[in-house]
Design an enzyme around this catalytic site. Sequence first.
Site: not given
Length: 167
Positions: A46, A51, A91-92, A133-134, A137
Amino acid sequence: MALLNILHYPDPRLKNVASPVDEVSEEIRKLLDDMLETMYDAPGIGLAATQVNIPKRLIVIDISEQKNSPLYLVNPEIVRQEGDTEMEEGCLSVPGIFASVDRANQIEVKALGKDGEIQEFTADGLLAICIQHEIDHLNGVLFIDYLSEIRRQRIKKKLQKQARQTM
Ligand code: ZN
């Protein structure tokens, strides 16, 4: 298509709150393609526009093993949620860190698709967790924001040390 640069915690730009998109234009569709390519390359399941330092409410997700089922969410909203679940999340933007966070088990999501059409669907399990989660962000929230201050400080030090070593 182009790879975008992923911001890493504690970059303050990860706290930006993203703005809704007026129209799913050609430019937005190109952005979604670039985000998907960046996510696959990372690799991750994701990615939110925040991000990659684009303050727009755009998310790409693909939880399939073959990486052939991309989901594009523009202006996503959770209109209903129920139940509780948790799973170890990564998470990236917070590389190498994993932690469990309380999430709703099932959510109903309303969003525009890549074609600009409204889509409404129910998600549960990993997909539901990933969408929550996204969307966090897009609101400037990271999964580690749910952890204790002590633990977050420890993660911050670890990532700052890693960043120095890779420079
Ligand atoms: Zn993330």
